[in-house]
Design a protein around this motif. Structure first.
Motif, PDB file in Angstrom:
ATOM      1  N   UNK A 227       0.776  -1.246   0.000  1.00 55.70           N
ATOM      2  CA  UNK A 227       0.000   0.000   0.000  1.00 55.70           C
ATOM      3  C   UNK A 227       0.804   1.290   0.000  1.00 55.70           C
ATOM      4  N   UNK A 228       2.136   1.167   0.081  1.00 55.53           N
ATOM      5  CA  UNK A 228       2.962   2.377   0.088  1.00 55.53           C
ATOM      6  C   UNK A 228       3.996   2.244  -1.020  1.00 55.53           C
ATOM      7  N   UNK A 229       4.741   3.321  -1.283  1.00 57.42           N
ATOM      8  CA  UNK A 229       5.728   3.248  -2.353  1.00 57.42           C
ATOM      9  C   UNK A 229       7.095   3.702  -1.855  1.00 57.42           C
ATOM     10  N   UNK A 230       8.131   3.439  -2.670  1.00 60.27           N
ATOM     11  CA  UNK A 230       9.512   3.728  -2.276  1.00 60.27           C
ATOM     12  C   UNK A 230       9.822   5.219  -2.213  1.00 60.27           C
ATOM     13  N   UNK A 231       9.188   5.977  -3.103  1.00 56.03           N
ATOM     14  CA  UNK A 231       9.590   7.379  -3.257  1.00 56.03           C
ATOM     15  C   UNK A 231       8.364   8.282  -3.202  1.00 56.03           C
ATOM     16  N   UNK A 232       8.625   9.558  -2.958  1.00 55.58           N
ATOM     17  CA  UNK A 232       7.521  10.500  -2.776  1.00 55.58           C
ATOM     18  C   UNK A 232       7.270  11.351  -4.007  1.00 55.58           C
ATOM     19  N   UNK A 233       8.274  11.449  -4.874  1.00 56.54           N
ATOM     20  CA  UNK A 233       8.155  12.356  -6.015  1.00 56.54           C
ATOM     21  C   UNK A 233       8.532  11.595  -7.284  1.00 56.54           C
ATOM     22  N   UNK A 234       7.704  11.743  -8.326  1.00 60.70           N
ATOM     23  CA  UNK A 234       7.904  10.976  -9.561  1.00 60.70           C
ATOM     24  C   UNK A 234       9.274  11.197 -10.175  1.00 60.70           C
ATOM     25  N   UNK A 235       9.887  12.339  -9.909  1.00 60.11           N
ATOM     26  CA  UNK A 235      11.172  12.619 -10.558  1.00 60.11           C
ATOM     27  C   UNK A 235      12.250  11.625 -10.122  1.00 60.11           C
ATOM     28  N   UNK A 236      12.025  10.932  -8.998  1.00 60.13           N
ATOM     29  CA  UNK A 236      13.005   9.951  -8.518  1.00 60.13           C
ATOM     30  C   UNK A 236      12.778   8.550  -9.105  1.00 60.13           C
ATOM     31  N   UNK A 237      11.700   8.356  -9.856  1.00 61.29           N
ATOM     32  CA  UNK A 237      11.358   7.000 -10.315  1.00 61.29           C
ATOM     33  C   UNK A 237      12.445   6.375 -11.202  1.00 61.29           C
ATOM     34  N   UNK A 238      12.959   7.110 -12.214  1.00 61.42           N
ATOM     35  CA  UNK A 238      14.017   6.485 -13.033  1.00 61.42           C
ATOM     36  C   UNK A 238      15.206   6.046 -12.180  1.00 61.42           C
ATOM     37  N   UNK A 239      15.580   6.822 -11.161  1.00 64.73           N
ATOM     38  CA  UNK A 239      16.719   6.440 -10.313  1.00 64.73           C
ATOM     39  C   UNK A 239      16.408   5.175  -9.521  1.00 64.73           C
ATOM     40  N   UNK A 240      15.210   5.161  -8.939  1.00 62.83           N
ATOM     41  CA  UNK A 240      14.811   3.979  -8.172  1.00 62.83           C
ATOM     42  C   UNK A 240      14.888   2.730  -9.054  1.00 62.83           C
ATOM     43  N   UNK A 241      14.305   2.818 -10.238  1.00 65.52           N
ATOM     44  CA  UNK A 241      14.221   1.626 -11.087  1.00 65.52           C
ATOM     45  C   UNK A 241      15.597   1.256 -11.642  1.00 65.52           C
TER      46      UNK A 241
END
Ligand code: HDE
Length: 687
Positions: free
Chosen positions: A152-166
């Motif tokens: 129910x929760x996610x790793x990051x708070x802001x979409x701009x971090x998604x490429x880094x996370x992945x």
């Protein structure tokens, strides 16, 4: 006569088999509809000469084959889908004007795709990973895509971090491995420098990340959304999917072995259960709350790294999802389905959650790349099932091409001028005030990164906590850079000092690093939420589960049939396993077949196991490593094990089991009934 018998078989001069159609069988053609005379040989200059460029039939066939793949999804590449329906319980018009929630018993067709996140399309199903839980509702007012996860929760708070996370989670770019796992330096390096990920990491290190079946996991919309009613009044809403058959996960040691024995374990399970009519079901529940609650709640409801405990805002079930049809064609449906978070319908609206806002850009963009153009909504799996009228036109592969002269509006062509806006029926955004200076910042209300991670950990049973400790130990044991491991331990110490100390000790990290310094003090007063634990909410049924039964020569008919009947009656399935698959003679002389051989079906593929073979066969089987692994794994994985009394001593002597209450003698009075009712507990945790 069967159609296949009508096909005439001949042999060519090279001995190759030709199957020639007569008038009852369709003739093979090219894409252009040209009948094909010979599909076994390319056109050559002489029987041993070079192939001719002129062979338009071969070139077309190979050209099409070369283009069979489309880019796999950059995340969630490995997935499996099924069709079904959503049934609404009661009219929800006070809350939302969304068409699918207006009438009691109203059904809306759906397509659901489950997925793992990190692995490529060909990776194994039991990776430790988040599972995607994406639902496309084909409502009468357009498609609504609820693109959620089983966490129910996610790793990051802001979409701009998604490429880094992945990037950090996927294979490392120089070496191209590891595949489908986060147990490597790059992932933990990123996490160690991203405290907002701590809550989600507790979840991915928990048993939630290794579900036993896609049918036995919860789903979540994750973000806070808005429900809007016909008067334009809105409330916040969070969506939850609760599996009717309860939650169940595998053990990590099982996951590793399942990946080897059956990398398709989850998709096979979903396919089989739908095919046999045991339709997977979830209830859709909502947590609805107003702005006042949002202001008073300890965390920001726009922060997708946080959840709202059920104990604080109860979940109201509003409908159920039933999956009752497998796909006809995996590529056409599961691969081409294009979920887009921006697909919402009147009555539902976004919030300002910065992760959701970014997703609303990403999904449309990614589908255009994956499916090759803007007309992916023309592909049947993506097309709405309600009327559509618009002036969008042309582009690659346009399939719905309007007739007539008008392709713009406003126009003065009267009734022939095509569709018009409708202020009464059309989509209206919730009236929400928005103001502020343009700035690239994170809200201070997002700053508490540890308190809910701690709350999740303390909400787990002792067994589940030990699984989290083991998972962290395993993952960090694969990290080569000691600094990264120490940084993670410093975060763990803040979440729960015991957790940090245990993992450090397991890895031999001494002295202990200092605990991390949080941006905001950890709130240690959040109370445990039982709803966050799988084992505190156990299923009370063996329904939907699978029993593996080892049988052999002279198997006792009455015992075997009694067991099969009993298991089937409780809605579970049985698979027979034997040394040789076919021609097994029962004590009464019947010849039966098993579905699996012992080598091909380790006990990790079953929820419980039984061994019904006479003593001499059991003694013979103990020479087989696969048999020993079968039993000792089942025992080690805390499964219920049933056997015919005679062979207990053989299993004990060979060190495969120690007699305990999880091992049940079927030959005793009520043996079968006792075994089946014990199986409802799924595992004998006391072992
Ligand atoms: Fe996704 N995500 N995501 N995601 N996601 C995709 O879209 C993205 C996020 C989720 O079965 C992609 O079609 C961004 C959260 C599922 O086809 C892509 C961000 C959640 C699926 C994408 C997120 C999800 C995807 C890749 C951060 C849970 C599979 C292929 C802002 C609520 C859907 C595709 C399916 C797929 C982007 C974060 C769930 C690239 C930018 C949070 C279940 O568009």
């Amino acid at each position: 006569m069967k159609k296949e018998n009508q096909v005439k078989k001949t042999r060519g001069i090279g001995g190759e088999i030709h199957q020639t159609a007569d008038e009852n069988v369709p003739t093979l053609t090219t894409q252009q509809g040209v009948p094909v005379a010979d599909d076994q040989n390319s056109l050559k200059a002489g029987s041993r000469g070079p192939t001719l460029m002129e062979d338009h039939i071969m070139r077309e066939k190979i050209f099409h084959f070369d283009h069979e793949r489309i880019p796999e999804r950059v995340v969630h590449a490995r997935g499996y889908g099924a069709h079904g329906y959503f049934e609404n319980y009661e009219c929800q018009k006070e809350l939302t004007c969304a068409n699918l929630f207006q009438q009691k018993g109203q059904q809306t067709p759906v397509f659901v795709r489950f997925s793992t996140v990190a692995g490529n399309k060909g990776s194994a199903d039991l990776a430790r990973d988040v599972r995607g839980f994406a639902v496309k509702f084909y409502t009468q007012q357009g498609n609504w895509d609820l693109v959620g996860n089983n966490i129910p929760v996610f790793f990051i708070q802001d979409a701009i971090k998604f490429p880094d996370l992945i990037h950090s989670a996927k294979a490392e770019p120089d070496r191209g491995f590891p595949q489908a796992q986060t147990a490597h330096d790059n992932f933990w390096d990123f996490i160690s420098l991203t405290p907002e990920a701590m809550n989600m990491v507790m979840w991915t290190m928990s048993d939630r990340a290794i579900p036993r079946s896609l049918r036995f996991m919860e789903g979540f919309g994750v973000h806070t959304f808005r429900f809007v009613n016909a008067d334009g009044e809105w409330k916040f809403v969070k969506f939850h999917w609760k599996p009717t058959l309860g939650m169940q996960s595998v053990l990590w040691n099982e996951a590793l072995k399942i990946n080897g024995a059956d990398p398709d374990f989850h998709r096979r399970d979903l396919w089989n259960s739908i095919k046999m009519g045991a339709y997977p079901e979830w209830e859709l529940g909502v947590q609805v709350f107003d702005e006042k609650f949002a202001e008073e709640f300890e965390f920001d409801v726009l922060d997708a790294t946080k959840l709202i405990p059920e104990e604080q805002v109860p979940i109201t079930p509003i409908g159920k999802l039933v999956l009752n049809r497998v796909v006809d064609n995996f590529f056409a449906e599961t691969e081409q389905v294009a979920f887009c978070t921006q697909n919402i319908v009147p009555g539902i609206d976004f919030t300002e959650d910065p992760l959701l806002q970014g997703r609303n850009f990403s999904y449309l963009d990614t589908q255009t790349k994956r499916l090759g153009g803007p007309n992916f909504t023309h592909i049947p799996i993506n097309a709405p099932k309600c009327p559509m009228h618009h002036f969008q036109q042309d582009g690659h592969m346009a399939m719905h091409n309007p007739k007539g002269r008008v392709n713009y509006e406003p126009n003065s062509w009267g009734e022939k001028g095509g569709p018009r806006e409708n202020p009464h029926k059309g989509f209206m955004s919730a009236k929400v005030g928005v103001s502020g200076e343009k700035q690239r910042v994170r809200s201070e209300t997002f700053a508490d990164h540890y308190s809910q991670a701690r709350q999740f950990y303390i909400s787990q049973s002792a067994i589940e906590q030990s699984h989290i400790q083991d998972a962290l130990t395993f993952e960090l044991s694969k990290v080569e850079t000691r600094n990264i491991v120490e940084r993670i331990i410093s975060h763990l110490l803040l979440i729960d000092d015991q957790l940090g100390m245990i993992v450090a000790e397991n890895l031999g990290i001494s002295p202990l690093p200092e605990a991390a310094v949080p941006a905001l003090d950890v709130n240690r007063n959040l109370v445990a939420s039982s709803a966050l634990s799988i084992l505190k909410n156990p299923p009370d049924t063996f329904e939907g589960r699978k029993l593996g039964v080892i049988v052999g020569e002279n198997v006792e008919d009455k015992l075997l049939n009694g067991l099969i009947d009993g298991v089937k009656q409780c809605g579970a399935t049985v698979e027979l396993i034997s040394m040789h698959k076919h021609g097994i003679k029962t004590a009464e002389g019947k010849s039966i077949s098993a579905q699996q051989t012992i080598d091909g079906a380790p006990s990790v593929l079953y929820d419980a196991v039984a061994i019904i073979v006479p003593e001499p066969v059991a003694a013979e089987l103990t020479d087989m490593q696969a048999f020993k692994d079968f039993i000792s794994d089942a025992y080690f994985h805390k499964k219920f094990i049933a056997y015919d009394g005679d062979i207990e001593s053989i299993l004990i002597e060979n060190g495969m089991v120690k007699a305990d209450r999880g091992c049940i003698d079927l030959s005793k009075k009520n043996g079968i009934a006792d075994f089946i009712s014990a199986c409802a507990k799924i595992r004998y945790w006391q072992r």
